[in-house]
Design a protein around this motif. Sequence first.
Motif, PDB file in Angstrom:
ATOM      1  N   ASN A 121      35.919  47.366  56.983  1.00  0.00           N
ATOM      2  CA  ASN A 121      35.825  45.965  57.389  1.00  0.00           C
ATOM      3  C   ASN A 121      36.728  45.049  56.570  1.00  0.00           C
ATOM      4  N   HIS A 122      37.630  45.653  55.801  1.00  0.00           N
ATOM      5  CA  HIS A 122      38.639  44.901  55.033  1.00  0.00           C
ATOM      6  C   HIS A 122      37.999  43.951  54.018  1.00  0.00           C
ATOM      7  N   PHE A 123      36.920  44.418  53.347  1.00  0.00           N
ATOM      8  CA  PHE A 123      36.369  43.701  52.203  1.00  0.00           C
ATOM      9  C   PHE A 123      36.986  44.319  50.959  1.00  0.00           C
ATOM     10  N   GLN A 124      37.628  43.520  50.145  1.00  0.00           N
ATOM     11  CA  GLN A 124      38.245  44.066  48.949  1.00  0.00           C
ATOM     12  C   GLN A 124      38.506  42.963  47.938  1.00  0.00           C
ATOM     13  N   VAL A 125      38.708  43.382  46.693  1.00  0.00           N
ATOM     14  CA  VAL A 125      39.105  42.468  45.623  1.00  0.00           C
ATOM     15  C   VAL A 125      40.521  42.866  45.211  1.00  0.00           C
ATOM     16  N   THR A 126      41.440  41.923  45.286  1.00  0.00           N
ATOM     17  CA  THR A 126      42.838  42.212  44.985  1.00  0.00           C
ATOM     18  C   THR A 126      43.233  41.555  43.663  1.00  0.00           C
ATOM     19  N   LEU A 127      43.744  42.354  42.753  1.00  0.00           N
ATOM     20  CA  LEU A 127      44.160  41.886  41.433  1.00  0.00           C
ATOM     21  C   LEU A 127      45.686  41.906  41.373  1.00  0.00           C
ATOM     22  N   THR A 128      46.278  40.775  41.074  1.00  0.00           N
ATOM     23  CA  THR A 128      47.730  40.704  40.914  1.00  0.00           C
ATOM     24  C   THR A 128      48.050  40.040  39.579  1.00  0.00           C
ATOM     25  N   PHE A 129      49.291  40.209  39.141  1.00  0.00           N
ATOM     26  CA  PHE A 129      49.678  39.768  37.802  1.00  0.00           C
ATOM     27  C   PHE A 129      50.982  38.968  37.887  1.00  0.00           C
ATOM     28  N   PRO A 130      50.862  37.677  38.218  1.00  0.00           N
ATOM     29  CA  PRO A 130      52.052  36.833  38.386  1.00  0.00           C
ATOM     30  C   PRO A 130      52.833  36.686  37.077  1.00  0.00           C
ATOM     31  N   GLU A 131      54.139  36.578  37.215  1.00  0.00           N
ATOM     32  CA  GLU A 131      54.999  36.400  36.049  1.00  0.00           C
ATOM     33  C   GLU A 131      55.065  34.919  35.684  1.00  0.00           C
ATOM     34  N   LYS A 132      53.951  34.339  35.279  1.00  0.00           N
ATOM     35  CA  LYS A 132      53.897  32.941  34.886  1.00  0.00           C
ATOM     36  C   LYS A 132      53.532  32.845  33.417  1.00  0.00           C
ATOM     37  N   THR A 133      53.995  31.800  32.774  1.00  0.00           N
ATOM     38  CA  THR A 133      53.843  31.689  31.327  1.00  0.00           C
ATOM     39  C   THR A 133      52.391  31.535  30.892  1.00  0.00           C
ATOM     40  N   ASP A 134      51.518  30.999  31.759  1.00  0.00           N
ATOM     41  CA  ASP A 134      50.154  30.735  31.331  1.00  0.00           C
ATOM     42  C   ASP A 134      49.116  31.562  32.076  1.00  0.00           C
ATOM     43  N   THR A 135      49.531  32.437  33.002  1.00  0.00           N
ATOM     44  CA  THR A 135      48.590  33.145  33.869  1.00  0.00           C
ATOM     45  C   THR A 135      48.410  34.589  33.426  1.00  0.00           C
ATOM     46  N   LEU A 136      47.154  34.971  33.258  1.00  0.00           N
ATOM     47  CA  LEU A 136      46.815  36.349  32.893  1.00  0.00           C
ATOM     48  C   LEU A 136      46.702  37.226  34.134  1.00  0.00           C
ATOM     49  N   ILE A 137      45.945  36.756  35.129  1.00  0.00           N
ATOM     50  CA  ILE A 137      45.668  37.573  36.308  1.00  0.00           C
ATOM     51  C   ILE A 137      45.276  36.656  37.471  1.00  0.00           C
ATOM     52  N   ARG A 138      45.554  37.107  38.687  1.00  0.00           N
ATOM     53  CA  ARG A 138      45.135  36.399  39.895  1.00  0.00           C
ATOM     54  C   ARG A 138      44.186  37.318  40.663  1.00  0.00           C
ATOM     55  N   ILE A 139      43.030  36.791  41.078  1.00  0.00           N
ATOM     56  CA  ILE A 139      42.006  37.595  41.738  1.00  0.00           C
ATOM     57  C   ILE A 139      41.692  36.971  43.098  1.00  0.00           C
ATOM     58  N   GLU A 140      41.874  37.756  44.147  1.00  0.00           N
ATOM     59  CA  GLU A 140      41.524  37.306  45.489  1.00  0.00           C
ATOM     60  C   GLU A 140      40.288  38.078  45.942  1.00  0.00           C
ATOM     61  N   TYR A 141      39.289  37.372  46.484  1.00  0.00           N
ATOM     62  CA  TYR A 141      38.003  38.000  46.794  1.00  0.00           C
ATOM     63  C   TYR A 141      37.379  37.315  48.012  1.00  0.00           C
ATOM     64  N   PRO A 142      36.433  37.971  48.698  1.00  0.00           N
ATOM     65  CA  PRO A 142      35.762  37.355  49.846  1.00  0.00           C
ATOM     66  C   PRO A 142      35.019  36.089  49.421  1.00  0.00           C
ATOM     67  N   GLU A 143      35.021  35.090  50.303  1.00  0.00           N
ATOM     68  CA  GLU A 143      34.400  33.812  49.962  1.00  0.00           C
ATOM     69  C   GLU A 143      32.901  33.961  49.682  1.00  0.00           C
ATOM     70  N   SER A 144      32.261  34.989  50.242  1.00  0.00           N
ATOM     71  CA  SER A 144      30.833  35.218  49.996  1.00  0.00           C
ATOM     72  C   SER A 144      30.545  35.599  48.549  1.00  0.00           C
ATOM     73  N   CYS A 145      31.589  35.930  47.792  1.00  0.00           N
ATOM     74  CA  CYS A 145      31.416  36.346  46.392  1.00  0.00           C
ATOM     75  C   CYS A 145      31.716  35.220  45.412  1.00  0.00           C
ATOM     76  N   ASP A 146      31.928  34.012  45.914  1.00  0.00           N
ATOM     77  CA  ASP A 146      32.398  32.934  45.045  1.00  0.00           C
ATOM     78  C   ASP A 146      31.421  32.605  43.924  1.00  0.00           C
ATOM     79  N   SER A 147      30.113  32.724  44.227  1.00  0.00           N
ATOM     80  CA  SER A 147      29.120  32.400  43.200  1.00  0.00           C
ATOM     81  C   SER A 147      29.169  33.365  42.023  1.00  0.00           C
ATOM     82  N   SER A 148      29.766  34.549  42.241  1.00  0.00           N
ATOM     83  CA  SER A 148      29.850  35.559  41.178  1.00  0.00           C
ATOM     84  C   SER A 148      31.165  35.498  40.412  1.00  0.00           C
ATOM     85  N   ALA A 149      32.065  34.653  40.838  1.00  0.00           N
ATOM     86  CA  ALA A 149      33.378  34.554  40.186  1.00  0.00           C
ATOM     87  C   ALA A 149      33.313  33.532  39.054  1.00  0.00           C
TER      88      ALA A 149
END
Length: 563
Positions: A121-149
């Motif tokens: 059903n295409h539910f997943q958590v995607t972790l990416t690592f942008p090359e930005k000076t202040d960013t450690l990690i970018r996390i994309e997740y289903p909106e139903s999980c927002d309370s846990s983020a």
Amino acid sequence: MIIVDPSSGTSPDRIESFSLESDHSIIVTSLEHHVWQELEQEIVCSLKRLQCPRLLDSTVLLLHKLITNIVRTMHRHAFQQAIEDDLNIDIVSKDNVFDELLQNELNTHGDRNIEQFCRKNHFQVTLTFPEKTDTLIRIEYPESCDSSAYLDSKLAKAIGFTLLKQTDTITPAYYCATVVRDIAQHHPHLEQAGHSELLLPDDESDKVLAVFCKLNYGIIVFSSAGDILSISPAILNNLKLEISPTSAHTLTGIIPGHFYNDVLWGLALQSQGGLFENYRIRIRLPHDDSLSILFNISGYRHHDMTIHTLWQIVSLDHKATHTLAEGSILNEARVHNITRNYVPQLVEQKAREIVRLGGNALLNEECRLAVLFCDIAGFTSYVENNEKEESVIHTLNMILGRITKAVRQHAGIIDKFMGDCVMALFREPHKAILAALEIHKHSYDFNNLRMRAGKDLLLLRIGIHWGKVVIGNIGSSDRLDWTTIGDVVNTAARLEKNCCPGAILISETLYEITAHMDHPEIRFSKPFYLKLKGKRNKQAVRYVQTTSQTLLHDIFTTHHAKG
């Protein structure tokens, strides 16, 4: 491991061959998949870019909690949806019955079925690592999980990270959060890294006193006969005794007798200057025998023969406290040094990882591994024929020692020894083949000496397979193995049993995943098929060897056959 959606057309057996550096992303659909090692590699790169590499352990812990919370919530919603789809009814996720159903599913199947539903059903958590000076990690997740983020606020503040959220993501019904480094807001003095000052004696005394009070330390002064001469009220208070001189006599009676023997009349008298550190005793509360407090004690012998001791509570809950041993931590370290070699590498390595991530138990884990089995052909007959001629144990340990060295040299882990058989695990499939070739190189050297001495040859058989395994707890509560199980393990063991003495037999699956290896000296035979015990279909297999080992193999096997 990068988990690729099966709809993409990518072969599952090729997943490990992708590099994280190609897209800097990890897709998480299960906590039982081994994503943490790959995640840590990316965190190392991000922290170097942010110029704070020393924060690795605390950052891994911070992100582990964040990702675990999100995935568990995603699984909860996925399980709810699966039930509703199957039964065509609405389920309240906060209902006790729902919690029981979810727990039963996890206890019975782990998160395997829920993870498959998420992928479908295409539910997943995607972790990416942008090359930005202040960013450690970018996390994309289903909106139903927002309370846990959310981040652990205390830890995040301590190391200077903030979680920023946004809802206008490219993917519908998904939210995005980035973990950024914000030193100025959370930890201004970190900007002055490298600036230190030396404490003056008065300042040092003030800080020592502050630490003493904050950590609830206490002092007891004993006479050489074991009587309490003076005591900190804090100790009496912790033991729920009345704050009065008479309570000191009560405490004298409930302190375990071995403390007096080991410390007052042992360590304090024998050690240089009467100094001792880190001695632990457990004292049961006089008004509630079911509860106890474990103390850590250090001190010294004064010139007047009194013993001055510093007491610190080991801050653990009462249920866990009884499992910690009393006595000298030095002795515990000695015991650990004796027993550690009997603990499987896999268990010790994973236990350290679990503790570092804030856990306290080994959990089941699903991942892809190369499983290698190696044993000595005809070892039972060798023991019967040579028990009086040479030390069988010495010979066996010498062979197993060389096998272990080769496995470790190629980043493998010894799972277990079973008599003359060794089971080893490798995260990287091609390294299992390199280790096997190294093992046989040692075997040829060893047998060359035995052949010259007129002794029986001890040829090794090696079988290797690659695929998905489950690493989990097997046994009972009082005797557990945390080991690898599954069809891949069984197949590797069968390959080893069907292998010719002095050879290496691998599955076609392993060959396909390692065919890109740039090792011109390695030769693979043409594939052929074997009927393995317990397997419905024949297994495609190949022999593998190096060019230099071919002739030696022929010589040894011919000599072995004549013998």
